[in-house]
Design an enzyme around this catalytic site. Structure first.
Site, PDB file in Angstrom:
ATOM      1  N   THR A   2       7.584   2.163   8.294  1.00  0.00           N
ATOM      2  CA  THR A   2       7.389   2.867   9.956  1.00  0.00           C
ATOM      3  C   THR A   2       8.072   2.133  10.632  1.00  0.00           C
ATOM      4  O   THR A   2       7.936   0.676  11.297  1.00  0.00           O
ATOM      5  CB  THR A   2       6.014   3.077  10.276  1.00  0.00           C
ATOM      6  OG1 THR A   2       5.396   3.763   9.297  1.00  0.00           O
ATOM      7  CG2 THR A   2       5.974   3.704  11.634  1.00  0.00           C
ATOM      8  N   ARG A  17     -21.268   6.265  11.168  1.00  0.00           N
ATOM      9  CA  ARG A  17     -20.266   7.112  10.478  1.00  0.00           C
ATOM     10  C   ARG A  17     -21.120   8.301  10.294  1.00  0.00           C
ATOM     11  O   ARG A  17     -20.470   9.341   9.526  1.00  0.00           O
ATOM     12  CB  ARG A  17     -20.088   6.390   9.035  1.00  0.00           C
ATOM     13  CG  ARG A  17     -19.252   5.395   9.069  1.00  0.00           C
ATOM     14  CD  ARG A  17     -17.823   5.643   9.483  1.00  0.00           C
ATOM     15  NE  ARG A  17     -16.787   4.649   9.372  1.00  0.00           N
ATOM     16  CZ  ARG A  17     -15.604   4.708   9.408  1.00  0.00           C
ATOM     17  NH1 ARG A  17     -15.097   5.920   9.568  1.00  0.00           N
ATOM     18  NH2 ARG A  17     -14.750   3.562   9.431  1.00  0.00           N
ATOM     19  N   ASN A  24       1.421   9.410  13.922  1.00  0.00           N
ATOM     20  CA  ASN A  24       0.365   8.652  14.061  1.00  0.00           C
ATOM     21  C   ASN A  24      -0.415   8.367  15.455  1.00  0.00           C
ATOM     22  O   ASN A  24      -1.536   8.470  15.402  1.00  0.00           O
ATOM     23  CB  ASN A  24       0.743   6.944  13.397  1.00  0.00           C
ATOM     24  CG  ASN A  24       0.564   7.101  12.063  1.00  0.00           C
ATOM     25  OD1 ASN A  24       0.209   8.045  11.376  1.00  0.00           O
ATOM     26  ND2 ASN A  24       1.008   5.626  11.620  1.00  0.00           N
ATOM     27  N   CYS A  69      -1.911   0.951  10.625  1.00  0.00           N
ATOM     28  CA  CYS A  69      -0.756   1.523  11.392  1.00  0.00           C
ATOM     29  C   CYS A  69      -0.828   2.066  12.789  1.00  0.00           C
ATOM     30  O   CYS A  69      -0.200   1.866  13.671  1.00  0.00           O
ATOM     31  CB  CYS A  69      -0.507   2.776  10.300  1.00  0.00           C
ATOM     32  SG  CYS A  69       0.244   2.144   8.750  1.00  0.00           S
ATOM     33  N   ARG A 115      -6.506  26.531  17.622  1.00  0.00           N
ATOM     34  CA  ARG A 115      -5.386  25.768  18.416  1.00  0.00           C
ATOM     35  C   ARG A 115      -5.911  24.436  18.321  1.00  0.00           C
ATOM     36  O   ARG A 115      -4.974  23.375  18.275  1.00  0.00           O
ATOM     37  CB  ARG A 115      -5.362  26.182  20.182  1.00  0.00           C
ATOM     38  CG  ARG A 115      -4.783  27.633  20.212  1.00  0.00           C
ATOM     39  CD  ARG A 115      -5.357  27.901  21.692  1.00  0.00           C
ATOM     40  NE  ARG A 115      -6.595  27.631  21.874  1.00  0.00           N
ATOM     41  CZ  ARG A 115      -7.045  28.009  23.034  1.00  0.00           C
ATOM     42  NH1 ARG A 115      -6.478  28.272  23.989  1.00  0.00           N
ATOM     43  NH2 ARG A 115      -8.443  27.837  23.393  1.00  0.00           N
ATOM     44  N   GLU A 133      -4.467   6.117   3.345  1.00  0.00           N
ATOM     45  CA  GLU A 133      -5.030   5.115   2.486  1.00  0.00           C
ATOM     46  C   GLU A 133      -6.416   5.762   2.287  1.00  0.00           C
ATOM     47  O   GLU A 133      -6.959   6.383   2.949  1.00  0.00           O
ATOM     48  CB  GLU A 133      -5.392   3.700   3.035  1.00  0.00           C
ATOM     49  CG  GLU A 133      -3.913   2.833   2.975  1.00  0.00           C
ATOM     50  CD  GLU A 133      -4.270   1.454   3.284  1.00  0.00           C
ATOM     51  OE1 GLU A 133      -5.119   0.908   3.274  1.00  0.00           O
ATOM     52  OE2 GLU A 133      -3.133   1.062   4.129  1.00  0.00           O
ATOM     53  N   TYR A 161       0.789  -1.329  -0.095  1.00  0.00           N
ATOM     54  CA  TYR A 161       0.002   0.071  -0.051  1.00  0.00           C
ATOM     55  C   TYR A 161       0.826   1.427   0.081  1.00  0.00           C
ATOM     56  O   TYR A 161       0.549   2.303  -0.296  1.00  0.00           O
ATOM     57  CB  TYR A 161      -1.062  -0.133   1.251  1.00  0.00           C
ATOM     58  CG  TYR A 161      -2.146  -0.873   1.109  1.00  0.00           C
ATOM     59  CD1 TYR A 161      -3.348  -0.709   0.624  1.00  0.00           C
ATOM     60  CD2 TYR A 161      -2.093  -2.279   1.420  1.00  0.00           C
ATOM     61  CE1 TYR A 161      -4.391  -1.265   0.266  1.00  0.00           C
ATOM     62  CE2 TYR A 161      -2.997  -3.200   1.007  1.00  0.00           C
ATOM     63  CZ  TYR A 161      -4.158  -2.547   0.620  1.00  0.00           C
ATOM     64  OH  TYR A 161      -5.329  -3.379   0.423  1.00  0.00           O
TER      65      TYR A 161
END
Ligand SMILES: NC(=O)c1ccc[n+]([C@@H]2O[C@H](COP(=O)([O-])OP(=O)(O)OC[C@H]3O[C@@H](n4cnc5c(N)ncnc54)[C@H](O)[C@@H]3O)[C@@H](O)[C@H]2O)c1
Length: 479
Positions: free
Chosen positions: A135, A455, A228, A280, A264, A173, A15
């Site tokens: 990573t 969602r 991340n 990840c 901020r 992704e 990916y």
């Protein structure tokens, strides 16, 4: 000394490796890019004439592949040749969480990185810049350097030498092509300035110089993990607030909008959902936790670990709400699952919230009809660790009532999909789920029918007007 670069290779056609090299090849037409992988099937898919059969789905990827493949971009399994000829080699292999042994469950499994470094040590010729694109835990560059500079490699010939750089990838992704084309920054960590300049020259073909940051190698490795961790922490934060909204009468969308106006805080990454997924976030946070524990920073470790704990709890919370709303049991009840990928616009299901939520519902005995526009049924079978049932069998009584069954649906217009279904559960934010005709769906469903929207993309007014009950994540007015 200016380093001349003509050929670039990448170990790992996943990916990250695939799209990244495709973008570079399109921006640097005078250079040759070789992408290699041990996975023959994956390489065959990258070489498939039918561009709808590429191994990964990313908006915009097909067009770039059509422009570059077999011109200055080549996919193959010939690792030796790719290493021998390269001036720069990216290592872009998988670094999942270790499953057993020292650091199991938290630290990264570096066996694929080590294998790649050994291949580079074995086949490289002359001077090579080796770039960590994967990573990696802080100080991995040292491990790679040790392998490359082992006595065995150096004795091979006197003119073999290396510089190791860290150049983490920040693409997301689903928007990978856009992220690669318009990166917020390019991070290059290292000690050898000439090598860093040679790598930055690749990016300068399309990225403004002020966006290219040079750091020391450890800062670069740590910046990727930290980036991340911060992103995942925002998701866990807003998801934890969604639970408070539900019990207090507040609305998480309104809360997000209000806090996002604070410059901020900023408005991005404040959408509540079923919990973060992808290959990840969890792995990189756990890596940070392991690092903190290793250096005796217990409080730091537990701070970051709580981000993962909340995520797990949140996914469990959603499946429990579904069961509670359906009168405390979903055994033998048909439920439609909309979305299996961990987010929209990708076919990646790694760590998807859908996996946990579907497994929980199957455990409760539910029968699931799963639809995702880009994820194939064999992947869902692997993730759920069970085989699908056909629609025909699905109509019959489940003989193993302790565990539910699932079937795959490749098209929401299929007349069978919503027949006798008790609930529709939205788990991925695919655009097409915004346009479901709830009135038509309602006529086929069992009454009272439910829509669970994790969602916040369903048109609530239309759902309710169709006569369906609606549960929206983080909405204090849920009935
Ligand atoms: N997926 C993302 O969104 C993303 C974003 C940024 C960074 N990363 C990081 O990039 C790295 C790669 O991630 P990915 O999602 O592309 O992984 P992936 O699993 O999709 O791809 C890795 C590829 O490397 C190949 N490989 C493993 N060992 C090899 C070897 N010795 N020789 C040749 N090929 C080998 C595998 O066969 C596989 O195809 C990981 O460290 C990940 O954390 C991923």
């Amino acid at each position: 000394m200016k380093i001349s670069v003509k050929k670039v290779s990448c170990i790992g056609a996943g990916y990250v490796g695939g799209p990244t090299m495709t973008m570079m090849a399109s921006k640097c037409p005078d250079l040759i890019f070789n992408v290699v992988d041990t996975n023959r099937e994956r390489i065959e898919s990258w070489n498939n004439k039918d561009l709808s059969k590429l191994p990964i789905f990313e908006p915009g990827l097909k067009a770039l592949i059509a422009k570059t493949r077999n011109k200055n971009l080549f996919f193959s399994t010939n690792i030796k040749e790719a290493i021998e000829s390269a001036d720069i080699i990216f290592i872009s292999v998988n670094t999942p969480t270790k499953k057993k042994g020292l650091g199991a469950g938290k630290s990264s499994d570096l066996k694929w990185v080590e294998a790649s470094a050994r291949e580079v040590a074995k086949y490289s010729k002359g001077y090579t810049i080796v770039v960590e694109k994967s990573t990696l835990p802080v100080r991995t560059a040292e491990v790679i350097e040790n392998i490359l500079n082992s006595a065995e490699t150096i004795s091979k010939t006197n003119d073999v030498s290396f510089s190791v750089l860290s150049n983490p990838e920040f693409l997301s992704e689903g928007t990978a092509i856009n992220d690669l084309e318009n990166p917020d920054r390019i991070l290059i960590g290292g000690e050898n300035k000439e090598a860093m300049i040679a790598l930055s020259n690749l990016y300068k073909a399309w990225v403004k110089e002020e966006k290219i940051l040079f750091t020391n190698i450890w800062s670069s490795e740590l910046a990727k993990l930290t980036s991340n961790a911060f992103l995942a922490q925002r998701i866990s934060s807003i998801n934890s607030i969604s639970a408070i909204c539900e019990v207090t009468g507040a609305d998480v969308k309104e809360v997000s909008r209000a806090i996002g106006k604070d410059s901020r805080i900023g408005s991005k990454f404040l959408d509540s959902g079923p919990g973060f997924g992808g290959s990840c976030f969890k792995k990189d946070i756990l890596n940070l936790v392991y690092l903190a524990e290793f250096f005796g920073l217990k409080e730091v470790a537990s701070f970051w670990e709580s981000v993962v704990t909340i995520n797990k709890w949140h996914q469990k919370r959603i499946s429990e709400i579904v069961v509670k709303k359906l009168f405390g049991t979903v055994a033998n009840k048909k439920l439609v699952i909309l979305g299996f990928a961990f987010k929209a616009n990708t076919n990646d299901t790694r760590e998807s919230a859908s996996i946990t939520i579907c497994k929980n519902l199957l455990n409760e005995g539910a029968d699931l009809i799963i639809y995702d526009p880009k994820v194939c049924p064999s992947q869902i079978g692997t993730d759920l660790e069970t085989n699908p049932t056909t629609f025909l069998e699905f109509g019959k009584v489940n003989v193993n009532e302790d565990y539910g069954r699932w079937t795959f649906c490749d098209n929401l217009d299929n007349n069978e999909v919503f027949k006798n279904v008790c609930a529709v559960i939205i788990l991925t934010e695919w655009a097409e789920f915004r346009k479901v005709n709830w009135k038509a769906v309602r006529t086929k469903m069992v009454s009272p029918g439910w829509v669970f929207d994790s969602r916040l993309i369903a048109n609530g007014k239309e759902v309710k007007e169709a006569g369906l009950n609606l549960w929206s994540l983080g909405d204090g007015h849920n009935n």
